[in-house]
Design an enzyme around this catalytic site. Structure first.
Site, PDB file in Angstrom:
ATOM      1  N   HIS A  64     -59.470  99.544 -43.108  1.00 24.69           N
ATOM      2  CA  HIS A  64     -58.161  99.368 -43.732  1.00 24.69           C
ATOM      3  C   HIS A  64     -57.942  97.883 -43.949  1.00 24.69           C
ATOM      4  CE1 HIS A  64     -57.314 103.515 -43.356  1.00 24.69           C
ATOM      5  NE2 HIS A  64     -57.696 103.475 -42.095  1.00 24.69           N
TER       6      HIS A  64
ATOM      7  N   ASN B 107     -62.590 103.706 -46.902  1.00 27.77           N
ATOM      8  CA  ASN B 107     -61.165 103.408 -46.845  1.00 27.77           C
ATOM      9  C   ASN B 107     -60.481 104.505 -47.665  1.00 27.77           C
ATOM     10  OD1 ASN B 107     -58.556 102.571 -47.028  1.00 27.77           O
ATOM     11  ND2 ASN B 107     -59.022 100.473 -47.678  1.00 27.77           N
TER      12      ASN B 107
ATOM     13  N   SER C  62     -55.131  96.349 -44.727  1.00 26.54           N
ATOM     14  CA  SER C  62     -53.922  95.922 -44.007  1.00 26.54           C
ATOM     15  C   SER C  62     -53.988  96.400 -42.564  1.00 26.54           C
ATOM     16  CB  SER C  62     -52.682  96.511 -44.692  1.00 26.54           C
ATOM     17  OG  SER C  62     -52.680  97.931 -44.552  1.00 26.54           O
TER      18      SER C  62
ATOM     19  N   ARG D 220     -48.072 105.777 -41.102  1.00 22.90           N
ATOM     20  CA  ARG D 220     -49.439 105.246 -41.210  1.00 22.90           C
ATOM     21  C   ARG D 220     -50.139 105.193 -39.854  1.00 22.90           C
ATOM     22  NH1 ARG D 220     -49.429 103.129 -46.608  1.00 22.90           N
ATOM     23  NH2 ARG D 220     -47.334 102.435 -47.091  1.00 22.90           N
TER      24      ARG D 220
ATOM     25  N   ALA E 150     -54.193 106.238 -48.753  1.00 26.33           N
ATOM     26  CA  ALA E 150     -53.136 107.070 -48.156  1.00 26.33           C
ATOM     27  C   ALA E 150     -53.669 108.394 -47.612  1.00 26.33           C
ATOM     28  CB  ALA E 150     -52.046 107.326 -49.188  1.00 26.33           C
TER      29      ALA E 150
ATOM     30  N   PRO F 128     -57.361 106.517 -53.087  1.00 22.62           N
ATOM     31  CA  PRO F 128     -56.356 106.266 -54.116  1.00 22.62           C
ATOM     32  C   PRO F 128     -55.732 104.875 -54.071  1.00 22.62           C
ATOM     33  CG  PRO F 128     -55.569 107.869 -52.496  1.00 22.62           C
ATOM     34  CD  PRO F 128     -57.033 107.672 -52.251  1.00 22.62           C
ATOM     35  N   ASN F 129     -55.540 104.361 -55.266  1.00 25.65           N
ATOM     36  CA  ASN F 129     -54.844 103.082 -55.513  1.00 25.65           C
ATOM     37  C   ASN F 129     -55.660 101.844 -55.150  1.00 25.65           C
ATOM     38  OD1 ASN F 129     -52.368 104.312 -56.462  1.00 25.65           O
ATOM     39  ND2 ASN F 129     -52.081 104.994 -54.368  1.00 25.65           N
TER      40      ASN F 129
ATOM     41  N   HIS G 241     -53.986 109.253 -43.817  1.00 27.37           N
ATOM     42  CA  HIS G 241     -52.899 109.745 -42.960  1.00 27.37           C
ATOM     43  C   HIS G 241     -52.542 111.199 -43.228  1.00 27.37           C
ATOM     44  CE1 HIS G 241     -52.739 105.425 -42.633  1.00 27.37           C
ATOM     45  NE2 HIS G 241     -52.322 105.294 -43.886  1.00 27.37           N
TER      46      HIS G 241
ATOM     47  N   ASP H 150     -62.844 116.721 -42.305  1.00 30.13           N
ATOM     48  CA  ASP H 150     -63.810 117.819 -42.183  1.00 30.13           C
ATOM     49  C   ASP H 150     -65.099 117.517 -42.937  1.00 30.13           C
ATOM     50  OD1 ASP H 150     -62.159 119.291 -40.556  1.00 30.13           O
ATOM     51  OD2 ASP H 150     -61.532 120.712 -42.105  1.00 30.13           O
TER      52      ASP H 150
ATOM     53  N   ARG I   9     -47.593  98.841 -39.348  1.00 32.41           N
ATOM     54  CA  ARG I   9     -46.797  99.254 -40.508  1.00 32.41           C
ATOM     55  C   ARG I   9     -45.961 100.508 -40.176  1.00 32.41           C
ATOM     56  NH1 ARG I   9     -50.360  99.025 -45.794  1.00 32.41           N
ATOM     57  NH2 ARG I   9     -48.279  99.278 -46.715  1.00 32.41           N
TER      58      ARG I   9
ATOM     59  N   TYR J  45     -52.359  93.491 -49.776  1.00 31.70           N
ATOM     60  CA  TYR J  45     -53.778  93.824 -50.005  1.00 31.70           C
ATOM     61  C   TYR J  45     -54.605  92.679 -50.587  1.00 31.70           C
ATOM     62  CZ  TYR J  45     -51.965  98.493 -49.099  1.00 31.70           C
ATOM     63  OH  TYR J  45     -51.357  99.579 -48.512  1.00 31.70           O
TER      64      TYR J  45
ATOM     65  N   GLU K 149     -64.540 103.349 -40.639  1.00 34.23           N
ATOM     66  CA  GLU K 149     -63.226 103.347 -41.288  1.00 34.23           C
ATOM     67  C   GLU K 149     -62.787 101.906 -41.533  1.00 34.23           C
ATOM     68  OE1 GLU K 149     -60.212 104.522 -38.450  1.00 34.23           O
ATOM     69  OE2 GLU K 149     -58.762 104.935 -40.044  1.00 34.23           O
TER      70      GLU K 149
ATOM     71  N   ARG L 248     -52.033  95.449 -56.929  1.00 28.95           N
ATOM     72  CA  ARG L 248     -51.191  96.253 -56.053  1.00 28.95           C
ATOM     73  C   ARG L 248     -50.724  95.432 -54.840  1.00 28.95           C
ATOM     74  NH1 ARG L 248     -53.769 100.638 -51.909  1.00 28.95           N
ATOM     75  NH2 ARG L 248     -51.799 101.567 -51.333  1.00 28.95           N
TER      76      ARG L 248
HETATM   77  C1  DQA Z   1     -54.868 101.210 -46.646  1.00 27.12           C
HETATM   78  C2  DQA Z   1     -53.653 101.542 -45.775  1.00 27.12           C
HETATM   79  C3  DQA Z   1     -53.044 102.859 -46.198  1.00 27.12           C
HETATM   80  O1  DQA Z   1     -51.922 103.171 -45.377  1.00 27.12           O
HETATM   81  C4  DQA Z   1     -52.584 102.789 -47.631  1.00 27.12           C
HETATM   82  O2  DQA Z   1     -52.046 104.017 -48.047  1.00 27.12           O
HETATM   83  C5  DQA Z   1     -53.671 102.329 -48.549  1.00 27.12           C
HETATM   84  C6  DQA Z   1     -54.525 101.246 -48.118  1.00 27.12           C
HETATM   85  C7  DQA Z   1     -55.425  99.809 -46.326  1.00 27.12           C
HETATM   86  O3  DQA Z   1     -56.545  99.541 -46.766  1.00 27.12           O
HETATM   87  O4  DQA Z   1     -54.759  99.001 -45.689  1.00 27.12           O
HETATM   88  O5  DQA Z   1     -53.788 102.806 -49.656  1.00 27.12           O
HETATM   89  O6  DQA Z   1     -55.886 102.154 -46.364  1.00 27.12           O
END
Ligand code: DQA
Length: 148
Positions: free
Chosen positions: A99, A73, A101, A110, A76, A9-10, A79, A86, A106, A22, A97, A17
């Site tokens: 991220h 990635n 950021s 997170r 959110a 998401p996002n 977390h 699963d 943070r 980011y 994985e 954003r």
């Molecule tokens: C994220 C870090 C997450 O905590 C956050 O909710 C994101 C982006 C990152 O790429 O830094 O949506 O996964």
């Protein structure tokens, strides 16, 4: 070597954003960057993004038998989502994985990564360059048979 790069998401709003966190490259720009970097390393990539947890579970399940590994990635859902953890464990594909950021520096909420528990590569806080780094590290592990 074919990897599926999944974003949660996002992350479709990259570039818009919170650019201070980011970066300014948008989602399509990130895809082009990662696709090019991976192609130079002989890695073929497909990309998928969704804001919906169940869609992410579906695409992880569908990756079985079609991809050598997954770069994810989960945004959110990192977390919160035991369902994504699963799904990664269920398909048992090698996974990395990412991220953008540095989540380790943070907010306290997170600090847990469920998805990360199913991953053998973790690239955190390297900006969008982290996707290509994760893909190359994962491909190397797969090629050496060091899969998780
Ligand atoms: C994220 C870090 C997450 O905590 C956050 O909710 C994101 C982006 C990152 O790429 O830094 O949506 O996964």
């Amino acid at each position: 070597m074919k990897l599926l790069v999944i974003n949660g998401p996002n992350l479709n709003l990259l570039g818009v954003r919170e650019p201070g966190i980011y970066g300014t490259l948008d989602y399509n720009g990130m895809i082009e960057l990662v696709r090019t970097e991976c192609a130079e390393a002989g890695i073929e990539t497909d990309f998928y993004q969704s804001n919906h947890e169940g869609d992410l579970v579906d695409v992880i399940q569908d990756a079985r038998g079609k991809f050598d590994g997954i770069v994810i990635n989960p945004g959110a859902y990192t977390h919160t989502s035991i369902a994504i953890l699963d799904a990664l464990k269920a398909v048992a594909l090698p996974a990395a994985e990412v991220h953008i950021s540095d989540v380790t520096k943070r907010e306290p909420f997170r600090q847990i990564s469920y998805a990360g528990m199913a991953c053998c590569v973790h690239v955190i806080g390297q900006g969008v360059a982290g996707y290509g780094m994760a893909a190359r590290q994962l491909a190397e592990k797969i090629q050496k048979g060091q899969v998780c």
